[in-house]
Design an enzyme around this catalytic site. Structure first.
Site, PDB file in Angstrom:
ATOM      1  N   GLU A 232     -26.155  -0.604  26.371  1.00  0.00           N
ATOM      2  CA  GLU A 232     -24.888  -1.310  26.528  1.00  0.00           C
ATOM      3  C   GLU A 232     -24.100   0.014  26.262  1.00  0.00           C
ATOM      4  O   GLU A 232     -23.886   0.895  25.365  1.00  0.00           O
ATOM      5  CB  GLU A 232     -24.848  -2.003  25.291  1.00  0.00           C
ATOM      6  CG  GLU A 232     -22.805  -2.486  26.207  1.00  0.00           C
ATOM      7  CD  GLU A 232     -21.846  -2.069  25.773  1.00  0.00           C
ATOM      8  OE1 GLU A 232     -21.631  -1.356  26.861  1.00  0.00           O
ATOM      9  OE2 GLU A 232     -21.275  -1.986  24.795  1.00  0.00           O
TER      10      GLU A 232
ATOM     11  N   CYS B 257     -11.447   1.285  23.901  1.00  0.00           N
ATOM     12  CA  CYS B 257     -12.324   0.441  24.590  1.00  0.00           C
ATOM     13  C   CYS B 257     -12.252   1.164  25.063  1.00  0.00           C
ATOM     14  O   CYS B 257     -11.048   0.807  26.498  1.00  0.00           O
ATOM     15  CB  CYS B 257     -11.445  -0.410  24.301  1.00  0.00           C
ATOM     16  SG  CYS B 257     -12.743  -2.475  25.239  1.00  0.00           S
TER      17      CYS B 257
END
Length: 590
Positions: free
Chosen positions: A293, A327
């Site tokens: 990821e 993020c």
């Protein structure tokens, strides 16, 4: 009619019973996790001082609060032999845990869930201190996501790990076919710093529930919190009678990670594309499966038929999600030309009210940047865009920070007149920057959104859900949200992952859970021992003269497109099975 009323009454009674059962408190033990060395009571600690980060790696992982630069301590950078020893310990424990029942595994999850709910403030405080995110962002990104994953596993985990029966095909009607899901052994994970609690728990929950052991290398930027959070996992495992050393956390740098990859049975990696490629090369030595990821440059598409004020609020949250610096949220904003000016004005108004400051005070919308020197990189991306014609039209503010931590903060910034020649629109920023670009048609928006080496997620907003769904369906990415942002991850039944430089493989959902398993295909006789598999006479050794003719007829009988041809072939098959044929003469003539 009475029959249907009876069914309705039974269904209603079933629902009521389920609800009442939920109200009955389950017998879940409490665990006591020592947090005396991580709680900030406001009094100076013996080793408390302002830390000046060093660019040089040593044999220690130094930890500090990015918001204040207070020193938190250090952890050892483990050597390859030490890593292999940890993995060997976990492997011994996993052999025992592989035989555990789903009942025991669910109890482990309940113990964890109980502790998390009762200690939200502690978990969020530790995450905030180690990464610089606000308490609200920690609650949303760390607590809620983890609780959602636990409840999904409690509800559906066993169902998706039980043997799954499949169709057996025309030639194997006398057989049963199923897929079994067995533990792989020891899973390795190298996780990023942006969500130190959830990024640790996410692979651990899937690995442990599927019967594996796991070793997680936490980021060198979030080792302090990771080494506390693993105590929660280990205490919960001990409470349900699991073997010691089933879950381990290791700390260190590249050498530590390389040793982990070469020692485990599967790797899960969350991080940058560059490091992801290195892990793949290392994993090739032992041919273990890898889930990657990696980065994201998610497009946020806004059509002209939306509620501008509502979508502007969502867009700002998407850009600044988890303090913006913690993020990889939406990083490219494409807005239809008819509402472009109004949308930019609405965004600027919101962003100007956003303030960054000490994250634990509760007064600020954003916290600090976790990684050293990241402010310099963000500024270089902005400077490149400005040099190529972009314009800053709005920004937030930074307040009440200590002098030593000034470089750890970056104000939210709105930029217009951007294009794809700018690094800001191509490289992952991982920061609170909103570059907004206009488009004229849906086709242009799709083309712009796909013009990226990344393919993690997207968000599409339109007053017509059909239109939004179509646009999203044309985008080359692994995750799509319609008229929302990042809601996918709160649906833990869904897989999560991307394509292109965003990686491959999935975690979360059925796909992520089963990715921690050895997937085994099993076929057996359906009516054993009454009917046993026997090799037909024409193709037994030595093969009969009509062996090939038998095979031709068998194929047509099973797979022919015309029913009469299939019946004729079936008659031929039966005839050849009943008649006596001499074997093929295999002797060579002189």
């Amino acid at each position: 009619m009475a029959f249907w009323w009876a069914l309705i009454v039974i269904a209603f009674a079933f629902v009521i019973c389920k609800f009442l059962l939920m109200l009955i408190p389950s017998n879940v033990p409490s665990i006591d996790v020592d947090a005396s060395d991580v709680i900030d009571d406001g009094h100076p600690k013996e080793n408390s001082f302002i830390y000046i980060p060093s660019r040089r790696q040593t044999d220690k992982v130094q930890c500090y609060e990015p918001a204040t630069m207070k020193y938190l301590g250090y952890f050892p950078a483990l050597k390859p032999d030490e890593v292999k020893e940890r993995v060997a310990q976990v492997r011994k424990s996993q052999i025992v845990w592989a035989k555990s029942s789903f009942k025991q595994r669910r109890q482990f999850l309940r113990v964890l869930l109980k502790y998390i709910i009762e200690h939200q403030d502690l978990i969020c405080e530790i995450s905030s201190r180690d990464t610089g995110k606000t308490m609200v962002d920690a609650s949303m990104g760390e607590i809620m996501t983890t609780c959602e994953k636990i409840t999904w596993l409690l509800s559906e985990g066993e169902k998706w790990l039980k043997p799954e029966y499949r169709s057996c095909g025309r030639s194997m009607l006398h057989k049963t076919a199923k897929v079994e899901f067995h533990p792989l052994g020891v899973v390795g994970a190298i996780v990023s710093w942006n969500y130190p609690f959830h990024n640790l728990f996410n692979p651990v929950l899937a690995a442990v529930f599927s019967g594996n052991g796991i070793v997680v290398k936490v980021s060198e930027h979030a080792s302090w919190s990771g080494c506390f959070f693993v105590r929660i996992l280990q205490s919960a495992l001990a409470a349900v009678g699991a073997p010691e050393n089933l879950v381990e956390v290791i700390t260190g740098f590249a050498e530590t990670g390389e040793a982990l990859v070469s020692s485990v049975d599967k790797m899960i990696f969350v991080g940058s594309p560059g490091v992801g490629r290195m892990i793949m090369r290392k994993a090739a030595d032992t041919l273990i499966p890898v889930t990657l990821e990696l980065g994201g440059k998610d497009p946020f598409i806004v059509c002209e038929d939306v509620d501008v004020s509502h979508v502007a609020q969502v867009a700002v949250r998407a850009a600044l999600q988890s303090s913006g610096q913690n993020c990889a949220g939406a990083e490219r904003f494409y807005v239809h030309k008819d509402i472009y000016s109004a949308f930019v004005a609405a965004v600027v108004k919101i962003v100007k009210s956003v303030t960054a400051g000490p994250p634990q005070s509760g007064k600020y919308d954003m916290g600090a940047i976790c990684m050293q020197d990241h402010s310099e990189r963000l500024q270089s991306l902005i400077n490149d865009a400005l040099d190529k014609g972009a314009e800053i039209v709005g920004g937030g503010s930074v307040r009440n920070i200590s002098e030593g931590a000034v470089d750890q903060y970056f104000p939210p910034t709105v930029i217009v007149n951007v294009n794809h020649q700018m690094k800001l629109m191509q490289e992952e920023a991982f920061g609170p920057i909103m570059p907004i670009m206009k488009f004229s048609s849906d086709e242009e928006a799709i083309k712009l959104a796909n013009d990226s080496k990344y393919g993690l997620g997207c968000a599409v907003f339109s007053g017509s859900q059909r239109r939004a769904r179509f646009i999203a369906s044309q985008l080359h990415c692994g995750v799509a949200a319609i008229n929302d942002f990042a809601s996918n991850y709160m649906c833990q039944s869904l897989p999560f992952g991307g394509v292109k430089d965003s990686g491959f493989g999935r975690f979360a959902g059925v796909e992520g859970l089963r990715a921690c398993c050895l997937v085994k295909s099993v076929v057996e006789d359906r009516w054993w021992p009454l009917i046993k598999t026997k090799i037909p006479k024409p193709i037994r050794y030595p093969v009969a003269e009509n062996g090939f003719e038998f095979q031709q007829s068998l194929v047509e009988a099973l797979y022919g497109l015309n029913v009469w041809d299939r019946l004729r072939a079936l008659v031929d098959v039966v005839k050849m099975l009943t008649e006596h044929n001499s074997p093929v003469n295999t002797k060579r003539s002189d």
